[in-house]
Design a protein around this motif. Structure first.
Motif, PDB file in Angstrom:
ATOM      1  N   PRO A 162       0.799  -1.230   0.000  1.00 44.71           N
ATOM      2  CA  PRO A 162       0.000   0.000   0.000  1.00 44.71           C
ATOM      3  C   PRO A 162       0.827   1.274   0.000  1.00 44.71           C
ATOM      4  N   ALA A 163       2.100   1.175   0.407  1.00 42.83           N
ATOM      5  CA  ALA A 163       2.968   2.351   0.429  1.00 42.83           C
ATOM      6  C   ALA A 163       3.674   2.584  -0.900  1.00 42.83           C
ATOM      7  N   ALA A 164       3.480   1.678  -1.866  1.00 41.36           N
ATOM      8  CA  ALA A 164       4.119   1.840  -3.172  1.00 41.36           C
ATOM      9  C   ALA A 164       3.469   2.972  -3.947  1.00 41.36           C
ATOM     10  N   ARG A 165       4.221   3.526  -4.873  1.00 34.76           N
ATOM     11  CA  ARG A 165       3.697   4.552  -5.768  1.00 34.76           C
ATOM     12  C   ARG A 165       3.468   3.951  -7.152  1.00 34.76           C
ATOM     13  N   ALA A 166       2.567   4.556  -7.900  1.00 32.20           N
ATOM     14  CA  ALA A 166       2.151   3.987  -9.189  1.00 32.20           C
ATOM     15  C   ALA A 166       3.325   3.722 -10.120  1.00 32.20           C
ATOM     16  N   GLU A 167       4.293   4.628 -10.140  1.00 33.68           N
ATOM     17  CA  GLU A 167       5.387   4.511 -11.100  1.00 33.68           C
ATOM     18  C   GLU A 167       6.284   3.299 -10.861  1.00 33.68           C
ATOM     19  N   MET A 168       6.137   2.644  -9.682  1.00 27.16           N
ATOM     20  CA  MET A 168       6.954   1.478  -9.369  1.00 27.16           C
ATOM     21  C   MET A 168       6.196   0.163  -9.546  1.00 27.16           C
ATOM     22  N   VAL A 169       4.919   0.232  -9.905  1.00 27.38           N
ATOM     23  CA  VAL A 169       4.103  -0.977 -10.058  1.00 27.38           C
ATOM     24  C   VAL A 169       4.132  -1.443 -11.503  1.00 27.38           C
ATOM     25  N   ASP A 170       4.446  -2.710 -11.723  1.00 29.42           N
ATOM     26  CA  ASP A 170       4.523  -3.205 -13.092  1.00 29.42           C
ATOM     27  C   ASP A 170       3.133  -3.539 -13.641  1.00 29.42           C
ATOM     28  N   VAL A 171       3.099  -3.943 -14.901  1.00 29.30           N
ATOM     29  CA  VAL A 171       1.820  -4.225 -15.569  1.00 29.30           C
ATOM     30  C   VAL A 171       1.066  -5.343 -14.859  1.00 29.30           C
ATOM     31  N   LYS A 172       1.782  -6.380 -14.452  1.00 21.88           N
ATOM     32  CA  LYS A 172       1.147  -7.491 -13.734  1.00 21.88           C
ATOM     33  C   LYS A 172       0.480  -6.998 -12.458  1.00 21.88           C
ATOM     34  N   GLY A 173       1.139  -6.072 -11.758  1.00 17.66           N
ATOM     35  CA  GLY A 173       0.569  -5.523 -10.536  1.00 17.66           C
ATOM     36  C   GLY A 173      -0.696  -4.732 -10.796  1.00 17.66           C
ATOM     37  N   PHE A 174      -0.703  -3.948 -11.877  1.00 17.88           N
ATOM     38  CA  PHE A 174      -1.911  -3.172 -12.192  1.00 17.88           C
ATOM     39  C   PHE A 174      -3.053  -4.081 -12.622  1.00 17.88           C
ATOM     40  N   LEU A 175      -2.747  -5.163 -13.297  1.00 19.29           N
ATOM     41  CA  LEU A 175      -3.801  -6.112 -13.649  1.00 19.29           C
ATOM     42  C   LEU A 175      -4.374  -6.764 -12.395  1.00 19.29           C
ATOM     43  N   ALA A 176      -3.526  -7.025 -11.411  1.00 19.97           N
ATOM     44  CA  ALA A 176      -4.017  -7.570 -10.142  1.00 19.97           C
ATOM     45  C   ALA A 176      -4.922  -6.560  -9.441  1.00 19.97           C
ATOM     46  N   LEU A 177      -4.575  -5.275  -9.515  1.00 19.56           N
ATOM     47  CA  LEU A 177      -5.434  -4.241  -8.940  1.00 19.56           C
ATOM     48  C   LEU A 177      -6.771  -4.180  -9.666  1.00 19.56           C
ATOM     49  N   ALA A 178      -6.728  -4.285 -10.991  1.00 24.69           N
ATOM     50  CA  ALA A 178      -7.965  -4.259 -11.770  1.00 24.69           C
ATOM     51  C   ALA A 178      -8.850  -5.451 -11.408  1.00 24.69           C
ATOM     52  N   ASP A 179      -8.235  -6.627 -11.235  1.00 22.26           N
ATOM     53  CA  ASP A 179      -8.999  -7.822 -10.872  1.00 22.26           C
ATOM     54  C   ASP A 179      -9.606  -7.684  -9.475  1.00 22.26           C
ATOM     55  N   ALA A 180      -8.819  -7.127  -8.558  1.00 21.92           N
ATOM     56  CA  ALA A 180      -9.324  -6.951  -7.195  1.00 21.92           C
ATOM     57  C   ALA A 180     -10.487  -5.961  -7.160  1.00 21.92           C
ATOM     58  N   TRP A 181     -10.373  -4.907  -7.964  1.00 17.17           N
ATOM     59  CA  TRP A 181     -11.461  -3.930  -8.001  1.00 17.17           C
ATOM     60  C   TRP A 181     -12.737  -4.524  -8.601  1.00 17.17           C
ATOM     61  N   LEU A 182     -12.573  -5.310  -9.689  1.00 22.31           N
ATOM     62  CA  LEU A 182     -13.736  -5.971 -10.287  1.00 22.31           C
ATOM     63  C   LEU A 182     -14.398  -6.926  -9.287  1.00 22.31           C
ATOM     64  N   ALA A 183     -13.586  -7.646  -8.534  1.00 21.73           N
ATOM     65  CA  ALA A 183     -14.127  -8.614  -7.575  1.00 21.73           C
ATOM     66  C   ALA A 183     -14.852  -7.929  -6.409  1.00 21.73           C
ATOM     67  N   SER A 184     -14.469  -6.669  -6.146  1.00 23.89           N
ATOM     68  CA  SER A 184     -15.062  -5.962  -5.007  1.00 23.89           C
ATOM     69  C   SER A 184     -16.371  -5.282  -5.345  1.00 23.89           C
ATOM     70  N   ARG A 185     -16.722  -5.229  -6.622  1.00 23.10           N
ATOM     71  CA  ARG A 185     -17.912  -4.482  -7.024  1.00 23.10           C
ATOM     72  C   ARG A 185     -19.184  -5.291  -6.776  1.00 23.10           C
TER      73      ARG A 185
END
Length: 275
Positions: free
Chosen positions: A252-275
């Motif tokens: 949670p303390a990471a900044r966007a510029e340090m997150v790779d594509v795989k990490g952003f896809l995991a965020l997208a999946d987590a957000w979809l699952a939370s809806r």
């Protein structure tokens, strides 16, 4: 008249009194050596279907036709109609002209079920929104060989941690394998722009995310990079904040510029699952 018998691009422009319009982001490539190189990099040949956006006077169009490809050219500027119609007449049925706005064009309808490649020297002012449309839309080309301002090209292929890394790179690399294939200095264009350009080759990934997942990726990256100096727990607060980031397996303390594509896809999946 055959393609070989056509006047040079410069002669054709002068004959029709056509000049680049700054409002349309137009900069013409009149050097056939450069346009032929782009056509080679696009890896298209006899019988392939190519959609070209913003042909202008038709420099790249000529090079694509020389490969034996069939070309559908989408042009917004009606001033080029007479010049492009002359080119179509010389192309023996292999050039179809569509006059309209590429941002609202239905490429799937143009391709009519056939596999198609996208090859374009994109107008500067619409290059990025067009790329996002092609990356996230329901229609997927076989490949994309596209010229952008060099700064935009660098953003498309940027790695995490670099100054150019942002949401455009994340979305492009999630959907495609992307690599720079050619630089083009400002002096290669008429009139010369204030910046250099570059060609990027994109090939859709076999594991390209679904449209729903890509839509979620756009939302997550917009929030994260919209406040790129903040930690993810803060920049993604409206989407779930620390709980969302933790669910995705990220710090949670990471900044966007340090997150790779795989990490952003995991965020997208987590957000979809939370809806």
């Amino acid at each position: 008249m055959s393609l070989e018998a056509l006047p040079t691009l410069r002669e054709a422009l002068e004959a029709h009194g056509l000049w680049a319009k700054k409002a349309f982001g137009q900069h013409f490539l009149l050097d056939l050596n450069i346009t032929r190189k782009i056509a080679r990099l696009a890896e298209v040949g006899d019988g392939d279907l190519v959609i070209e956006v913003g042909p202008g006077p038709g420099g790249l169009t000529r090079a694509l036709l020389e490969t034996g490809a069939q070309v559908i050219a989408v042009e917004k500027d009606e001033r080029f109609r007479p010049l492009l119609e002359e080119l179509a007449a010389a192309a023996n049925g292999r050039l179809t002209l569509v006059f309209g706005d590429a941002l609202t064009t239905d490429e799937a309808a143009l391709a009519a079920g056939r596999p198609a490649h996208l090859v374009s020297n994109l107008p500067y002012n619409v290059g990025t929104p067009l790329l996002i449309k092609w990356l996230t839309g329901p229609w997927t080309p076989v490949s994309l060989t596209l010229m952008f301002q060099k700064e935009v090209a660098e953003r498309i292929v940027a790695a995490p941690g670099s100054g150019a890394y942002g949401r455009l790179g994340v979305i492009a690399q999630a959907a495609c394998d992307a690599r720079p294939v050619m630089d083009a200095p400002a002096r290669a264009f008429t009139p010369p722009p204030k910046v250099d350009s570059a060609v990027v080759r994109l090939e859709p990934r076999a594991d390209r995310p679904s449209p729903q997942r890509l839509d979620a990726l756009q939302k997550v990256t917009a929030a994260a990079f919209g406040q790129r100096r903040k930690m993810l727990r803060s920049s993604l607060k409206v989407m779930g904040g620390e709980a969302l980031v933790t669910t995705a397996g990220l710090d949670p303390a990471a900044r966007a510029e340090m997150v790779d594509v795989k990490g952003f896809l995991a965020l997208a999946d987590a957000w979809l699952a939370s809806r």
